[in-house]
Design an enzyme around this catalytic site. Structure first.
Site, PDB file in Angstrom:
ATOM      1  N   ASP A 297       0.873  -1.433  -0.033  1.00 14.15           N
ATOM      2  CA  ASP A 297      -0.011   0.043   0.005  1.00 14.15           C
ATOM      3  C   ASP A 297       0.855   1.173   0.012  1.00 14.15           C
ATOM      4  O   ASP A 297       1.492   1.601   1.044  1.00 14.15           O
ATOM      5  CB  ASP A 297      -1.006  -0.236   1.217  1.00 14.15           C
ATOM      6  CG  ASP A 297      -1.781   1.351   1.350  1.00 14.15           C
ATOM      7  OD1 ASP A 297      -1.865   1.764   0.200  1.00 14.15           O
ATOM      8  OD2 ASP A 297      -2.004   1.620   2.542  1.00 14.15           O
ATOM      9  N   LYS A 304       1.756   7.943   1.255  1.00 13.02           N
ATOM     10  CA  LYS A 304       2.452   7.727   2.247  1.00 13.02           C
ATOM     11  C   LYS A 304       3.754   8.281   2.527  1.00 13.02           C
ATOM     12  O   LYS A 304       4.712   8.060   1.681  1.00 13.02           O
ATOM     13  CB  LYS A 304       2.299   6.220   2.729  1.00 13.02           C
ATOM     14  CG  LYS A 304       1.130   5.636   2.931  1.00 13.02           C
ATOM     15  CD  LYS A 304       1.307   4.234   3.398  1.00 13.02           C
ATOM     16  CE  LYS A 304      -0.121   3.423   3.555  1.00 13.02           C
ATOM     17  NZ  LYS A 304      -1.021   3.941   4.794  1.00 13.02           N
ATOM     18  N   ASP A 316       0.177  -4.792   4.888  1.00 10.24           N
ATOM     19  CA  ASP A 316      -1.205  -4.673   4.752  1.00 10.24           C
ATOM     20  C   ASP A 316      -2.053  -5.846   4.246  1.00 10.24           C
ATOM     21  O   ASP A 316      -3.160  -5.552   4.141  1.00 10.24           O
ATOM     22  CB  ASP A 316      -1.336  -3.452   3.810  1.00 10.24           C
ATOM     23  CG  ASP A 316      -2.366  -2.332   4.421  1.00 10.24           C
ATOM     24  OD1 ASP A 316      -2.799  -2.305   5.377  1.00 10.24           O
ATOM     25  OD2 ASP A 316      -2.535  -1.353   3.413  1.00 10.24           O
ATOM     26  N   GLU A 378      -7.957   2.756   0.978  1.00 13.35           N
ATOM     27  CA  GLU A 378      -7.974   1.756   0.130  1.00 13.35           C
ATOM     28  C   GLU A 378      -8.674   0.267   0.478  1.00 13.35           C
ATOM     29  O   GLU A 378      -9.327  -0.336  -0.156  1.00 13.35           O
ATOM     30  CB  GLU A 378      -6.964   1.321  -0.762  1.00 13.35           C
ATOM     31  CG  GLU A 378      -5.811   0.393  -0.101  1.00 13.35           C
ATOM     32  CD  GLU A 378      -5.632   0.809   1.066  1.00 13.35           C
ATOM     33  OE1 GLU A 378      -5.047   0.077   2.040  1.00 13.35           O
ATOM     34  OE2 GLU A 378      -5.319   2.019   1.318  1.00 13.35           O
ATOM     35  N   ARG A 380     -11.144  -0.064   2.818  1.00  5.29           N
ATOM     36  CA  ARG A 380     -12.482  -0.079   2.845  1.00  5.29           C
ATOM     37  C   ARG A 380     -13.089  -0.257   1.607  1.00  5.29           C
ATOM     38  O   ARG A 380     -14.068  -1.066   1.243  1.00  5.29           O
ATOM     39  CB  ARG A 380     -12.873   1.432   3.308  1.00  5.29           C
ATOM     40  CG  ARG A 380     -12.539   1.689   4.772  1.00  5.29           C
ATOM     41  CD  ARG A 380     -12.479   3.235   4.937  1.00  5.29           C
ATOM     42  NE  ARG A 380     -11.866   3.545   6.223  1.00  5.29           N
ATOM     43  CZ  ARG A 380     -10.877   3.619   6.970  1.00  5.29           C
ATOM     44  NH1 ARG A 380      -9.671   2.983   5.973  1.00  5.29           N
ATOM     45  NH2 ARG A 380     -10.095   3.966   7.940  1.00  5.29           N
TER      46      ARG A 380
END
Length: 427
Positions: A297, A304, A316, A378, A380
């Site tokens: 991610d 990030k 992740d 992402e 969710r």
């Protein structure tokens, strides 16, 4: 770049855990361990074993001021005696070794004396030429069969979970390293706990699979890698496990716009994984485990930045790893009456000119539209389509495992996971 020598299920063989009605005097392996409760200090049983080792045990306990406190342990190489190594592990008061202490963490979050015994044994064997261990208990309480099973399972978990070392990606393995191969409980319990030891071994193999998957770097643990792990589980347990992997085109046909919106930025194709456990006999209940499967991610366009743990974002897919570990354990345990679905929407969240923008509106597979104001949300999105798919399987309950937010660590620390549900029965 995308590869590696790591087989997703090339797990090390666990130590064989057995129980017998044998005595310390009849054991001739590498290490004899005495699990000593406070009530056993100075007992005839302890003195009898000490005599076989010509006073070595008494010397160890005197020099270390051993009082059998829970968690204390001391080991020594011996020149003469039935075994090459001998040691004592403190078990605390026998009254505190109750079944609840063995089966579950008590309110103090203490892992229990039986689990600590297993951990102490594995720690003692590390970097030593020890392959076989015998365990006797001194001053142990008399336990009912169910309590003995619980204690044996806790002990096995301590041994096997402590055995894990993340060394498979190192370029040079330790030469001459010997692994622990067998642990025998010598008349520790008054009943046969073989089934409990096997059950714990099956569960720990699931835990080990989860660790293997989560520790792997993102150039190894790709969506395809997770699909391969699921395929191995299905092939190892063909009588009860079946696998469906939906490719990108099939996900498009199902209208999984939220999931595919996240996956669009990656060069790696998404893999929507559905493992199904079908028990022998009548199905009385259907449940689903859904795991977040972001194998890396970056945050997308909401990138990030420094301090956001981007270098740790291989984790992740921890929910997916836990889901596959649970699938491995369930397949081995073979519970009756429960059909279980293990579902993972696996992909990467990367950056690309063809991918997701902040402000985009996506359509989930149930027709619900979602405005994406932050591409780093992402999880969710992928879980939305995964949960819809789970509902379509006709399940009665769903457990969703995900690394959704670092706020859980801020609130609860490193050792406790957050659990949220509107259903008190599930909690």
């Amino acid at each position: 770049h995308r590869g590696g020598k790591a087989d997703p299920l090339a797990l090390p063989e666990p130590a064989a855990l057995t129980c017998s009605a044998g005595a310390a005097s009849g054991f001739s392996g590498d290490l004899l361990v005495l699990a000593v409760f406070e009530e056993g200090l100075g007992s005839d049983a302890l003195q009898a074993v000490d005599a076989e080792y010509q006073g070595v045990l008494a010397a160890i306990m005197e020099e270390s001021e051993f009082k059998a406190e829970k968690g204390s342990s001391h080991f020594a190489r011996v020149a003469s005696g039935p075994t090459k190594w001998v040691g004592v592990v403190g078990m605390g008061k026998s009254s505190e070794a109750a079944p609840g202490d063995a089966a579950h963490a008590p309110p103090s979050w203490d892992c229990g004396c039986w689990s600590q015994l297993g951990s102490a044994i594995k720690s003692a064997c590390k970097d030593k030429p020890i392959e076989s261990v015998g365990v006797v208990a001194v001053g142990a309480p008399a336990l009912e069969a169910a309590a003995a099973d619980s204690a044996a399972g806790s002990f096995a978990s301590g041994v096997l979970n402590s055995a894990y070392e993340a060394t498979r990606f190192k370029s040079e393995a330790k030469e001459g390293k010997r692994e622990l191969k067998s642990v025998e409980l010598l008349s520790v319990f008054g009943s046969d706990v073989s089934a409990a030891l096997q059950r714990a071994t099956d569960m720990c193999q699931g835990v080990l699979l989860t660790k293997y998957l989560v520790e792997a770097p993102p150039n190894v643990a790709t969506p395809q890698h997770l699909a391969d792990a699921a395929a191995r589980i299905a092939s190892d347990f063909p009588g009860t496990m079946s696998l469906t992997v939906l490719e990108k085109e099939e996900c498009e046909e199902r209208g999984m716009g939220c999931y595919l919106g996240v996956a669009e930025c990656s060069d790696l194709p998404p893999k929507f994984i559905h493992l199904k456990y079908t028990p022998q006999g009548e199905v009385r209940r259907k449940v689903a485990l859904v795991g977040k499967g972001l194998t890396f991610d970056s945050g997308g366009y909401n990138l990030k930045v420094a301090g956001s743990m981007i270098e740790m974002m291989k984790f992740d897919m921890g929910g997916a790893g836990a889901t596959l570990g649970a699938a491995r354990a369930v397949a081995a345990l073979g519970p009756e009456g429960v059909e279980c679905h293990f579902i993972i929407a696996s992909c990467e969240n990367m950056i690309s000119g063809k991918g997701l923008h902040p402000g985009d509106i996506l359509t989930a597979s149930n027709g619900k539209t979602v405005e994406v104001n932050n591409t780093d949300a992402e999880g969710r999105l992928t879980l939305a389509d995964a949960l819809i798919y789970a509902e379509e399987q006709g399940v009665e309950a769903i457990v969703d495992s995900a690394t959704l937010t670092g706020a859980c660590m801020v609130a609860l620390g490193q050792d406790i996971a957050g659990l949220f549900s509107p259903n008190d029965e599930i909690c």
